[in-house]
Structures are given as structure tokens and as C-alpha cells.
Motif scaffolding. Structure first.
Motif, mmCIF file in Angstrom:
data_model
loop_
_atom_site.group_PDB
_atom_site.id
_atom_site.type_symbol
_atom_site.label_atom_id
_atom_site.label_comp_id
_atom_site.label_asym_id
_atom_site.label_seq_id
_atom_site.Cartn_x
_atom_site.Cartn_y
_atom_site.Cartn_z
ATOM 1 N N LEU A 35 0.826 -1.212 0.000
ATOM 2 C CA LEU A 35 0.000 0.000 0.000
ATOM 3 C C LEU A 35 0.856 1.257 0.000
ATOM 4 C CD1 LEU A 35 -3.004 -0.847 2.344
ATOM 5 C CD2 LEU A 35 -2.677 -1.301 -0.094
ATOM 6 N N ALA A 36 2.020 1.213 0.653
ATOM 7 C CA ALA A 36 2.920 2.365 0.619
ATOM 8 C C ALA A 36 3.406 2.613 -0.805
ATOM 9 C CB ALA A 36 4.102 2.142 1.559
ATOM 10 N N GLY A 37 3.738 1.531 -1.516
ATOM 11 C CA GLY A 37 4.165 1.683 -2.905
ATOM 12 C C GLY A 37 3.071 2.207 -3.794
ATOM 13 N N LEU A 38 1.855 1.721 -3.592
ATOM 14 C CA LEU A 38 0.720 2.165 -4.400
ATOM 15 C C LEU A 38 0.406 3.632 -4.167
ATOM 16 C CD1 LEU A 38 -1.829 1.749 -6.174
ATOM 17 C CD2 LEU A 38 -2.992 0.916 -4.105
ATOM 18 N N THR A 39 0.315 4.024 -2.903
ATOM 19 C CA THR A 39 -0.176 5.358 -2.565
ATOM 20 C C THR A 39 0.904 6.428 -2.542
ATOM 21 O OG1 THR A 39 0.122 5.004 -0.180
ATOM 22 C CG2 THR A 39 -1.992 4.324 -1.144
ATOM 23 N N GLY A 40 2.154 6.008 -2.379
ATOM 24 C CA GLY A 40 3.220 6.994 -2.232
ATOM 25 C C GLY A 40 3.293 7.604 -0.853
ATOM 26 N N VAL A 41 2.546 7.041 0.104
ATOM 27 C CA VAL A 41 2.585 7.546 1.479
ATOM 28 C C VAL A 41 3.814 6.970 2.180
ATOM 29 C CG1 VAL A 41 1.421 7.545 3.721
ATOM 30 C CG2 VAL A 41 0.093 7.838 1.616
#
Length: 231
Positions: free
Chosen positions: A180-186
Motif C-alpha cells: 500500500l505504501a508503494g501504491l499510494t506513495g505515502v
């Protein structure tokens, strides 16, 4: 905190591919989506949402009074591995009676602007989890305890995603937070590819497996989980 921009579908899929070491493809082939599903832990329907691809109508058929209750989630988390395996097998063996499911009709407050928050909430809607159901499951599965209204605010973009919320969503979906960090850039301080704990991953799988069951069937599974817990 600045909210990351919401990129086009090809960029979103490429981000997921990069997070798990796959070369990106656009348009996505079935083989590519299958590989991405295996490596990310997201279901192919989740990936179709990411890619703005149409989902089959059956994906949105639910008993809206059902969905994973906090009772079922807590019992699943407490079971040993063999018990969780039996519970999931029982869930997979069930089929909702004809005529008991209906197409999901999002309420006005569930019609979100484009964004990563809304994307994650639509993934959870595919699991027949509304704001309240998501909040309860997330708290039990990750320790990230937020009000249902806060979950809704993430979907509307009124509350930005942060590392804590990523932890909560990753656990509820049963995927590594790095995905999810990779997807969202968060940014996330521990986005190192760590897998969810086995009981969390199994419970996330159970939540998805019961998405097309009725409330009576869900209560029956909760009772079965009680039996397994006393064996």
C-alpha cells in the motif's frame, strides 16, 4: 501533510508492480494481473479497481446486513492455525440461497471523489465492509482504532492517508504495508515488505470469503468458530 496526487491507472499498476519487483505492463494482461495478485496479496478484483477495469456484476452482490462482524473477526484471530483453516474451509463451502443477495447501491455519502482513500474503501466495499464494519475489523486486526466517521473522511479525502492508516488498511486487506505504501506513495517507516501475522492474513482471507454470504450464514460461522475455540 500533503495528500499524494492520484495518478492515472497505468501509473497506479506500475507502482504496485515496482513494490513487488514485477515489470509493469499496460494494458494489463490476465497473466500480469495473476502475477500481481500472487505477489501483492490483493485480489484480482482489487487490481481491476486499481486499473479502472470493469468488474463482473456478481462482484457487487451482497446481503448488506451481513459482512464480517466484530464477533467473527475476534474469534478468528484467537483461533490456532488449524482452527482458522477449518473455519475458512467452512466459509468456502457455503453459498448464499438464491434471491438473498442484491446489487450494492452506494449511499450518497459513499460516492467518493477520486483518490487513494476512496480506492481503499472500494476494495473494502468489495468485501461487504461499510465504514462501521471497516472500523471494527481494522481495530481488532491492527490496533488502529478509528471512528467510522474517520474511515469515511479518508474516503472523501477530508483526512489524508498516513502511516498509521496504512497499517490499518494493510491489515484489514491482509497485505504487506509495503504494497500500500508503494501504491499510494505515502511514506512508511517500516515499509519493508513484512508480511501480516498469520492470524491477520487468515482473518483477512476469511473476510473476503464470506462477502457473498447472508447474515444468517455469518452468524452460523461465528457459532462454528466458538466450537473450534473450545476444542
Amino acid at each position: 501533510m500533503e495528500t499524494p496526487t492520484f495518478p492515472d491507472p497505468d501509473v497506479r499498476l506500475a507502482r504496485l508492480a515496482a513494490a513487488v519487483g514485477l515489470p509493469a505492463e499496460w494494458p494489463p494482461t490476465e497473466e500480469f494481473l495473476d502475477g500481481l495478485q500472487r505477489r501483492t496479496g490483493l485480489h484480482v478484483h482489487d487490481l481491476m479497481l486499481v486499473a479502472d477495469l470493469p468488474l463482473p456484476e456478481t462482484a457487487w452482490l451482497f446481503d448488506e446486513t451481513a459482512g464480517a462482524s466484530s464477533s467473527l473477526v475476534s474469534r478468528s484471530l484467537a483461533l490456532p492455525a488449524d482452527g482458522r483453516r477449518l473455519l475458512r474451509a467452512r466459509a468456502r463451502s457455503l453459498t448464499a440461497p438464491a434471491g438473498t443477495l442484491a446489487p450494492w447501491q452506494p449511499r450518497p455519502y459513499e460516492r467518493y471523489p477520486e483518490g487513494f482513500g476512496s480506492l481503499l474503501l472500494r476494495m473494502l466495499a468489495l468485501r461487504n465492509l461499510n465504514w462501521s464494519g471497516t472500523a471494527k475489523a481494522m481495530c481488532l486486526m491492527s490496533g488502529v482504532c478509528k471512528a467510522a466517521s474517520t474511515i469515511g473522511a479518508v474516503g472523501r479525502g477530508a483526512k489524508p492517508l498516513d502511516a498509521e492508516m496504512l497499517d490499518g488498511f494493510a491489515a484489514t486487506l491482509g497485505v504487506p504495508v509495503a504494497v500500500l505504501a508503494g501504491l499510494t506513495g505515502v511514506p512508511h517507516p517500516s515499509a519493508d515488505g513484512r508480511e501480516p501475522a498469520p492470524e491477520v492474513a487468515d482473518t483477512a482471507g476469511l473476510i473476503r470469503e464470506i462477502r457473498h454470504l447472508t447474515s444468517d450464514q455469518e452468524r452460523g460461522l461465528t457459532a462454528y468458530a466458538d466450537e473450534l475455540g473450545t476444542d
